[in-house]
Design an enzyme around this catalytic site. Sequence first.
Site, PDB file in Angstrom:
ATOM      1  N   ASP A  13      -4.995  -8.600  -4.994  1.00 39.94           N
ATOM      2  CA  ASP A  13      -5.241  -9.783  -4.175  1.00 39.94           C
ATOM      3  C   ASP A  13      -5.473 -11.017  -5.039  1.00 39.94           C
ATOM      4  O   ASP A  13      -5.055 -12.111  -4.669  1.00 39.94           O
ATOM      5  CB  ASP A  13      -6.430  -9.542  -3.228  1.00 39.94           C
ATOM      6  CG  ASP A  13      -5.993  -8.771  -1.997  1.00 39.94           C
ATOM      7  OD1 ASP A  13      -4.911  -9.086  -1.463  1.00 39.94           O
ATOM      8  OD2 ASP A  13      -6.700  -7.835  -1.586  1.00 39.94           O
TER       9      ASP A  13
ATOM     10  N   HIS B  15       0.812  -1.212   0.000  1.00 46.02           N
ATOM     11  CA  HIS B  15       0.000   0.000   0.000  1.00 46.02           C
ATOM     12  C   HIS B  15       0.852   1.273   0.000  1.00 46.02           C
ATOM     13  O   HIS B  15       0.378   2.325  -0.395  1.00 46.02           O
ATOM     14  CB  HIS B  15      -1.008  -0.030   1.147  1.00 46.02           C
ATOM     15  CG  HIS B  15      -2.170  -0.916   0.831  1.00 46.02           C
ATOM     16  ND1 HIS B  15      -2.218  -2.225   1.206  1.00 46.02           N
ATOM     17  CD2 HIS B  15      -3.286  -0.699   0.089  1.00 46.02           C
ATOM     18  CE1 HIS B  15      -3.329  -2.780   0.742  1.00 46.02           C
ATOM     19  NE2 HIS B  15      -3.994  -1.879   0.060  1.00 46.02           N
TER      20      HIS B  15
ATOM     21  N   GLU C 187     -11.690 -10.824  -6.142  1.00 50.08           N
ATOM     22  CA  GLU C 187     -10.255 -10.757  -5.811  1.00 50.08           C
ATOM     23  C   GLU C 187      -9.770 -12.030  -5.141  1.00 50.08           C
ATOM     24  O   GLU C 187      -8.652 -12.083  -4.630  1.00 50.08           O
ATOM     25  CB  GLU C 187      -9.935  -9.518  -4.961  1.00 50.08           C
ATOM     26  CG  GLU C 187     -10.744  -9.382  -3.696  1.00 50.08           C
ATOM     27  CD  GLU C 187     -10.388  -8.130  -2.899  1.00 50.08           C
ATOM     28  OE1 GLU C 187      -9.338  -7.521  -3.144  1.00 50.08           O
ATOM     29  OE2 GLU C 187     -11.190  -7.773  -2.014  1.00 50.08           O
TER      30      GLU C 187
ATOM     31  N   CYS D  28     -10.029  -2.895 -10.759  1.00 52.65           N
ATOM     32  CA  CYS D  28      -9.568  -1.784  -9.921  1.00 52.65           C
ATOM     33  C   CYS D  28      -8.214  -2.057  -9.273  1.00 52.65           C
ATOM     34  O   CYS D  28      -7.704  -1.243  -8.520  1.00 52.65           O
ATOM     35  CB  CYS D  28     -10.607  -1.432  -8.858  1.00 52.65           C
ATOM     36  SG  CYS D  28     -10.882  -2.767  -7.686  1.00 52.65           S
TER      37      CYS D  28
HETATM   38  C1  PEP Z   1      -6.964  -5.416  -5.009  1.00 55.39           C
HETATM   39  O1  PEP Z   1      -6.811  -6.332  -4.203  1.00 55.39           O
HETATM   40  O2  PEP Z   1      -6.637  -5.492  -6.197  1.00 55.39           O
HETATM   41  C2  PEP Z   1      -7.551  -4.133  -4.577  1.00 55.39           C
HETATM   42  C3  PEP Z   1      -7.898  -3.217  -5.444  1.00 55.39           C
HETATM   43  O3  PEP Z   1      -7.706  -3.894  -3.245  1.00 55.39           O
HETATM   44  P1  PEP Z   1      -6.484  -3.574  -2.238  1.00 55.39           P
HETATM   45  O4  PEP Z   1      -5.268  -3.304  -3.056  1.00 55.39           O
HETATM   46  O5  PEP Z   1      -6.908  -2.416  -1.409  1.00 55.39           O
HETATM   47  O6  PEP Z   1      -6.401  -4.852  -1.461  1.00 55.39           O
HETATM   48 MG    MG Z   2      -7.805  -6.286  -2.277  1.00 52.70          MG
END
Ligand code: PEP
Ligand code: MG
Length: 538
Positions: free
Chosen positions: A453, A188, A429, A500
């Site tokens: 994920d 992140h 995911e 996303c």
């Molecule tokens: C993902 O897992 O691709 C996602 C968009 O959510 P995060 O990165 O917040 O886990």
């Molecule tokens: Mg995710």
Amino acid sequence: MVKCSGKSVLKGIAAGKLYLYRKKEFVLTQEKVGDPEAEIERFEEARQKACSQLDVLYEKAVKEAGEEQAMIFDVHRIMLDDGDYLDAIREEIRSTGVNAAYAVNVTGERFAQMFASMDDDYMKARSADVLDISRRVAGILAGAGEEGIVSDEPVILLADDLAPSETVQIDKSRILALVTREGSTNSHTAILARSMNIPALVQTDVELKEEYHGKPAVVDGFEGALYIEPQEDLLAGLLRRKEEADRARAELEMLKGLDNVTSDGRRIDVYANIGSVEDVDRALEADAGGIGLFRSEFIYLGRNDFPSEEEQFEIYREVLSRMGGKKVVIRTLDIGADKQADYFELPKEENPAMGYRAIRICLTRQEIFRTQLRAIWRASVYGTAAVMFPMIISVKEIRKIREIVEDVKRELAAEGIPFGNVETGIMVETPAAAVISDELAKEVEFFSIGTNDLTQYTLAIDRQNQRLESFYDAHHEAVLRLIGMTVKNAHAAGIWCGICGELGADTSLTETFLNMGVDELSVSPSSVLGVRKAVRDL
Ligand code: PEP
Ligand code: MG
């Protein structure tokens, strides 16, 4: 000049002073002191320093987040003047002859337990606060650095690693670039850097030497290098490269207002991912068609207690109103794994990414979930809202969610509180969701594929584990097939399907995604125009 190498997360160049980001972590030891009165004096000095820090934090929070958010620092300030608490610490030092940091810590824990056992909810909640102030004072006594950035000019942040709960507290307007020793390109921290559109290096072989603090440096995100006290000719060359990059960026600006359409007429929506109200400006500036992922858990991070329904309502309302009718997909709380907030009191787990997180918490601690749903549905009156649920693996979960949503809507109606229509979807995911996407598609109005994920679970590779990065292949055929299958199943059921995860911004795959029929790509604001260009160039 010192040259360090790291993995680049965003191509770009930034020059400025280094800022050594120190965590508040420190090792607390129990020691006997020779002169307890002198130790009490040391404690008093540390307490005063803590008070000044809290005053600064209060002023900063008032300016940036408003009076209500800032109040917590005022409460802490008052607690640091509490006679009972201070007497207990002095008594601990006098009677046992221990060092002040240790005395503050044990007294803090004792008071916290006392607060936690009270019946009154307000007093119960003070338990975390007394631990917080004790940690602050003990940290000062133990020589730990101050968290956050105390600088008048924007800086290159140099840190060991940054947890999501830390990144939310950092004043982003003061950062030119991020350089960390740890971290993976899928973490992140990396996502944050991309959303801020600043160069960032992770896994950098730099030592966190005190003497580097304040030194001039330049980050080269094209080559993955950090130069401390760069030679003049090198700096000049990099600054020329920066100008070129800025020019290319300016060319992308010309694409604002244009459609995301290929030369043979195929079009796709390009939306933005955000984590806060402030990010909405970046999304609008980048001419995003909407918000495809609002990571709502960032509202819960970096604070001492759950955000209330009212606080959340205000945030969602603001995002929806600022987007002026463009769609906003709010992803419900995805806490757990690397995104931790102490007040959730989540158990320590061997395998947190596969553990108690996201929808699993929401379905078992429904009071948290209901508060968020109420806030989202109430805010939906102010724009075009959609909601999606993370980490889904079964039809059963969706049906349970629907029951809760219906119940929340009934409750709002009974209270005479207005709410709007909210398009409801899920994140795909987990491999389980992709494999049964034909079944899931009959239950919802859209899919959004979380490739971060999905890749981690399909390849069985922890996205945070830097040692595994050479094995992490986001273009792996298994991942691409699962994406293709999910899109096909969505369309067969007559619903739309977007992406996303970070892969959505990978322009080497834009054509593949268009061929699969992906309806929407939601990417960090800094990638919106680049993706538009990739689509239009096809
Ligand atoms: C993902 O897992 O691709 C996602 C968009 O959510 P995060 O990165 O917040 O886990
Ligand atoms: Mg995710």
